[in-house]
Design an enzyme around this catalytic site. Sequence first.
Site, PDB file in Angstrom:
ATOM      1  N   ALA A  65       0.857  -1.179   0.000  1.00 31.20           N
ATOM      2  CA  ALA A  65       0.000   0.000   0.000  1.00 31.20           C
ATOM      3  C   ALA A  65       0.900   1.238   0.000  1.00 31.20           C
ATOM      4  CB  ALA A  65      -0.907  -0.016   1.223  1.00 31.20           C
ATOM      5  N   GLU A 112      -0.370  -9.467  -0.325  1.00 30.82           N
ATOM      6  CA  GLU A 112      -1.784  -9.763  -0.034  1.00 30.82           C
ATOM      7  C   GLU A 112      -2.614  -9.801  -1.319  1.00 30.82           C
ATOM      8  OE1 GLU A 112      -1.750  -6.522   2.815  1.00 30.82           O
ATOM      9  OE2 GLU A 112      -2.394  -7.894   4.385  1.00 30.82           O
TER      10      GLU A 112
HETATM   11  N1  CAA Z   1       4.615   3.152  -0.881  1.00 30.48           N
HETATM   12  C1  CAA Z   1       5.045   4.299  -1.457  1.00 30.48           C
HETATM   13  N2  CAA Z   1       6.193   4.419  -2.148  1.00 30.48           N
HETATM   14  C2  CAA Z   1       6.953   3.335  -2.250  1.00 30.48           C
HETATM   15  C3  CAA Z   1       6.590   2.090  -1.673  1.00 30.48           C
HETATM   16  C4  CAA Z   1       5.350   2.023  -0.975  1.00 30.48           C
HETATM   17  N3  CAA Z   1       4.886   0.893  -0.424  1.00 30.48           N
HETATM   18  N4  CAA Z   1       7.568   1.186  -1.938  1.00 30.48           N
HETATM   19  C5  CAA Z   1       8.513   1.853  -2.659  1.00 30.48           C
HETATM   20  N5  CAA Z   1       8.149   3.135  -2.839  1.00 30.48           N
HETATM   21  C6  CAA Z   1       8.881   4.176  -3.561  1.00 30.48           C
HETATM   22  C7  CAA Z   1      10.093   4.651  -2.792  1.00 30.48           C
HETATM   23  O1  CAA Z   1       9.742   5.622  -1.842  1.00 30.48           O
HETATM   24  C8  CAA Z   1      10.950   5.207  -3.906  1.00 30.48           C
HETATM   25  O2  CAA Z   1      10.471   6.476  -4.261  1.00 30.48           O
HETATM   26  P1  CAA Z   1      11.542   7.693  -4.526  1.00 30.48           P
HETATM   27  O3  CAA Z   1      12.334   7.225  -5.734  1.00 30.48           O
HETATM   28  O4  CAA Z   1      10.678   8.872  -4.809  1.00 30.48           O
HETATM   29  O5  CAA Z   1      12.388   7.781  -3.319  1.00 30.48           O
HETATM   30  C9  CAA Z   1      10.653   4.277  -5.075  1.00 30.48           C
HETATM   31  O6  CAA Z   1       9.422   3.634  -4.762  1.00 30.48           O
HETATM   32  C10 CAA Z   1      11.712   3.206  -5.255  1.00 30.48           C
HETATM   33  O7  CAA Z   1      11.874   2.540  -3.993  1.00 30.48           O
HETATM   34  P2  CAA Z   1      13.295   2.367  -3.270  1.00 30.48           P
HETATM   35  O8  CAA Z   1      14.233   3.492  -3.654  1.00 30.48           O
HETATM   36  O9  CAA Z   1      13.047   2.156  -1.828  1.00 30.48           O
HETATM   37  O10 CAA Z   1      13.798   1.023  -4.003  1.00 30.48           O
HETATM   38  P3  CAA Z   1      14.778  -0.075  -3.398  1.00 30.48           P
HETATM   39  O11 CAA Z   1      15.061  -0.984  -4.537  1.00 30.48           O
HETATM   40  O12 CAA Z   1      15.911   0.553  -2.687  1.00 30.48           O
HETATM   41  O13 CAA Z   1      13.889  -0.861  -2.299  1.00 30.48           O
HETATM   42  C11 CAA Z   1      11.906  -1.953  -1.461  1.00 30.48           C
HETATM   43  C12 CAA Z   1      12.769  -1.581  -2.705  1.00 30.48           C
HETATM   44  C13 CAA Z   1      12.668  -2.932  -0.570  1.00 30.48           C
HETATM   45  C14 CAA Z   1      10.637  -2.596  -2.003  1.00 30.48           C
HETATM   46  C15 CAA Z   1      11.573  -0.665  -0.657  1.00 30.48           C
HETATM   47  O14 CAA Z   1      11.073   0.316  -1.561  1.00 30.48           O
HETATM   48  C16 CAA Z   1      10.560  -0.872   0.425  1.00 30.48           C
HETATM   49  O15 CAA Z   1      10.889  -1.366   1.466  1.00 30.48           O
HETATM   50  N6  CAA Z   1       9.299  -0.445   0.183  1.00 30.48           N
HETATM   51  C17 CAA Z   1       8.235  -0.497   1.171  1.00 30.48           C
HETATM   52  C18 CAA Z   1       7.704  -1.914   1.366  1.00 30.48           C
HETATM   53  C19 CAA Z   1       6.643  -1.928   2.465  1.00 30.48           C
HETATM   54  O16 CAA Z   1       6.888  -1.577   3.595  1.00 30.48           O
HETATM   55  N7  CAA Z   1       5.436  -2.343   2.063  1.00 30.48           N
HETATM   56  C20 CAA Z   1       4.299  -2.462   2.998  1.00 30.48           C
HETATM   57  C21 CAA Z   1       3.453  -1.227   2.896  1.00 30.48           C
HETATM   58  S1  CAA Z   1       2.169  -1.203   4.128  1.00 30.48           S
HETATM   59  C22 CAA Z   1       0.904  -2.168   3.484  1.00 30.48           C
HETATM   60  O17 CAA Z   1       1.007  -2.689   2.394  1.00 30.48           O
HETATM   61  C23 CAA Z   1      -0.314  -2.295   4.363  1.00 30.48           C
HETATM   62  C24 CAA Z   1      -1.242  -3.371   3.958  1.00 30.48           C
HETATM   63  O18 CAA Z   1      -1.306  -4.434   4.557  1.00 30.48           O
HETATM   64  C25 CAA Z   1      -2.143  -3.214   2.828  1.00 30.48           C
END
Ligand code: CAA
Length: 258
Positions: A65, A112
């Site tokens: 999300a 999910e």
């Molecule tokens: N929401 C918003 N933006 C996101 C995102 C997310 N879930 N995941 C990645 N992005 C964005 C990053 O902020 C980044 O944007 P910028 O270039 O503007 O900084 C872009 O996508 C690329 O991401 P990274 O630079 O972080 O890429 P990476 O290769 O270094 O890492 C990753 C990849 C490990 C997937 C990392 O992006 C990450 O940890 N993302 C979040 C994952 C997460 O926590 N997901 C759970 C969300 S909560 C949820 O889903 C609730 C539910 O149950 C429904």
Amino acid sequence: MEYENILVEQRGKVVIVTLHRPAVLNALNDQLMDELGHALLKFDTDEGVSCIMLTGSEKAFAAGADIGVMAGYSYMDVYKSDFITRNWEHIRNVRKPVIAAVAGYALGGGCELAMMCDFIIAAETAKFGQPEIKLGIIPGAGGTQRLPRAISKAKAMDMCLTARMMDAQEAERAGLVSRVVPAEKLMEEAMAAADSIAAMSLPAVLMAKEAVNRAYETTLSEGLLFERRLFHGTFATEDQKEGMQAFLEKRPSVFKNR
Ligand code: CAA
């Protein structure tokens, strides 16, 4: 409805829906989920479509999300809007098969969403996880419920409590995904699976999906009864006659209802 966050392509009787917010690794916001729900329900009733494939990019199926949007939410915001279920549940109402073709990250809501599909075909690059705990929240779109059913309580707890990711091989061993394929073959393999389903009798496909899903919701006796009633029903279809006759005549079946 105009789609801005998903791409849609039809190949024969198969529709490929691609999550498309590349700048944020397909983070799932309301607009995307509204579009996805609209598309899924539309194709579910489209007689020209027999199977739906849901996919993302090479780097991410979906990274969850949208954290940028959620960061500002209060309890009242999420409670009043019933956040995460409102437009995430459409996929459960889709009667036709939905295959998830997953490469790269399928995290949080991305994992999910993949689990809401009927089965997952994973590229070797796929990584599954429920990292919500690192954000101070818990999974909100079925992670705590579908993961234990798919991969056991032990592994589900491990993923939800430590936020560790599971690679494609482990996901296959654990039963989360049905097959793992080389990344460059993902679309080919998923299309082949979708095409083979689309060539079957659609009523039989719908009944098989309905019966398997019933296993999650009911007792064994009720589930067996449900299965038997549907099984009996297949004998009322032209496709049962064709399927069995084709076998006896040693020729491929040509089902009328596809
Ligand atoms: N929401 C918003 N933006 C996101 C995102 C997310 N879930 N995941 C990645 N992005 C964005 C990053 O902020 C980044 O944007 P910028 O270039 O503007 O900084 C872009 O996508 C690329 O991401 P990274 O630079 O972080 O890429 P990476 O290769 O270094 O890492 C990753 C990849 C490990 C997937 C990392 O992006 C990450 O940890 N993302 C979040 C994952 C997460 O926590 N997901 C759970 C969300 S909560 C949820 O889903 C609730 C539910 O149950 C429904």
